[in-house]
Design a protein around this motif. Structure first.
Motif, PDB file in Angstrom:
ATOM      1  N   VAL A  20       0.743  -1.284  -0.166  1.00  0.00           N
ATOM      2  CA  VAL A  20      -0.031  -0.033   0.154  1.00  0.00           C
ATOM      3  C   VAL A  20       0.948   1.140  -0.021  1.00  0.00           C
ATOM      4  CG1 VAL A  20      -1.951   1.452   1.331  1.00  0.00           C
ATOM      5  CG2 VAL A  20      -1.993  -1.318   1.195  1.00  0.00           C
ATOM      6  N   ARG A  21       0.884   2.177  -0.931  1.00  0.00           N
ATOM      7  CA  ARG A  21       1.649   3.143  -1.116  1.00  0.00           C
ATOM      8  C   ARG A  21       0.889   4.433  -1.250  1.00  0.00           C
ATOM      9  NH1 ARG A  21       6.832   3.513  -2.775  1.00  0.00           N
ATOM     10  NH2 ARG A  21       7.550   5.806  -3.449  1.00  0.00           N
ATOM     11  N   CYS A  22       1.111   5.270  -0.217  1.00  0.00           N
ATOM     12  CA  CYS A  22       0.499   6.753   0.045  1.00  0.00           C
ATOM     13  C   CYS A  22       1.404   7.527  -0.878  1.00  0.00           C
ATOM     14  CB  CYS A  22       0.292   6.841   1.323  1.00  0.00           C
ATOM     15  SG  CYS A  22      -1.095   7.705   1.703  1.00  0.00           S
TER      16      CYS A  22
ATOM     17  N   PRO B 174       4.788  -2.658   6.383  1.00  0.00           N
ATOM     18  CA  PRO B 174       6.228  -2.818   6.644  1.00  0.00           C
ATOM     19  C   PRO B 174       6.815  -3.810   5.952  1.00  0.00           C
ATOM     20  CG  PRO B 174       4.732  -3.013   8.719  1.00  0.00           C
ATOM     21  CD  PRO B 174       3.859  -2.939   7.281  1.00  0.00           C
ATOM     22  N   ASP B 175       8.279  -3.964   5.987  1.00  0.00           N
ATOM     23  CA  ASP B 175       9.055  -4.685   5.343  1.00  0.00           C
ATOM     24  C   ASP B 175       8.964  -6.277   5.604  1.00  0.00           C
ATOM     25  OD1 ASP B 175      10.027  -2.714   3.771  1.00  0.00           O
ATOM     26  OD2 ASP B 175      11.923  -2.368   4.897  1.00  0.00           O
ATOM     27  N   TRP B 176       8.661  -6.593   6.573  1.00  0.00           N
ATOM     28  CA  TRP B 176       8.405  -7.848   7.000  1.00  0.00           C
ATOM     29  C   TRP B 176       7.310  -8.597   6.639  1.00  0.00           C
ATOM     30  CZ3 TRP B 176       4.563  -9.066  10.075  1.00  0.00           C
ATOM     31  CH2 TRP B 176       3.894  -7.751  10.917  1.00  0.00           C
ATOM     32  N   VAL B 177       6.231  -7.946   6.221  1.00  0.00           N
ATOM     33  CA  VAL B 177       4.935  -8.548   5.654  1.00  0.00           C
ATOM     34  C   VAL B 177       5.017  -9.461   4.782  1.00  0.00           C
ATOM     35  CG1 VAL B 177       2.621  -8.274   5.076  1.00  0.00           C
ATOM     36  CG2 VAL B 177       3.688  -6.569   6.815  1.00  0.00           C
TER      37      VAL B 177
END
Length: 62
Positions: A10-12, A24-27
Motif C-alpha cells: 500500500v503506497r500513499c 512494513p518490510d517484514w509482511v
C-alpha cells in the motif's frame, strides 16, 4: 493510494508526487512463508489420507 495484493503493498502518494510505503518490510516474507506452509500441510494431509486408504485396502484383502 495504490494497492497491490501479492506482494502486499500500500503506497500513499501525496499531491506533489512523494510516496510512502505503508506496509512494513517484514509482511511479504511472512505471507510467503504462511502460503508455503499451507501448501506443504495440504500436501501432507493428502499424502497421509492416500496412505491410510492404501493400508485399509490391503488389510481387507483387495
Amino acid at each position: 493510494m495504490t494497492r497491490l495484493t501479492l506482494t502486499v503493498s500500500v503506497r500513499c502518494v501525496t499531491e506533489d508526487g512523494r510516496g510512502t510505503e505503508v506496509v512494513p518490510d517484514w509482511v511479504n516474507p511472512v505471507v510467503l512463508a504462511g502460503l508455503t506452509l499451507l501448501v506443504l500441510a495440504g500436501a501432507e494431509a493428502v499424502r497421509g489420507t492416500v496412505h491410510r486408504w492404501r493400508r485399509a485396502g490391503s488389510a481387507s484383502g483387495r
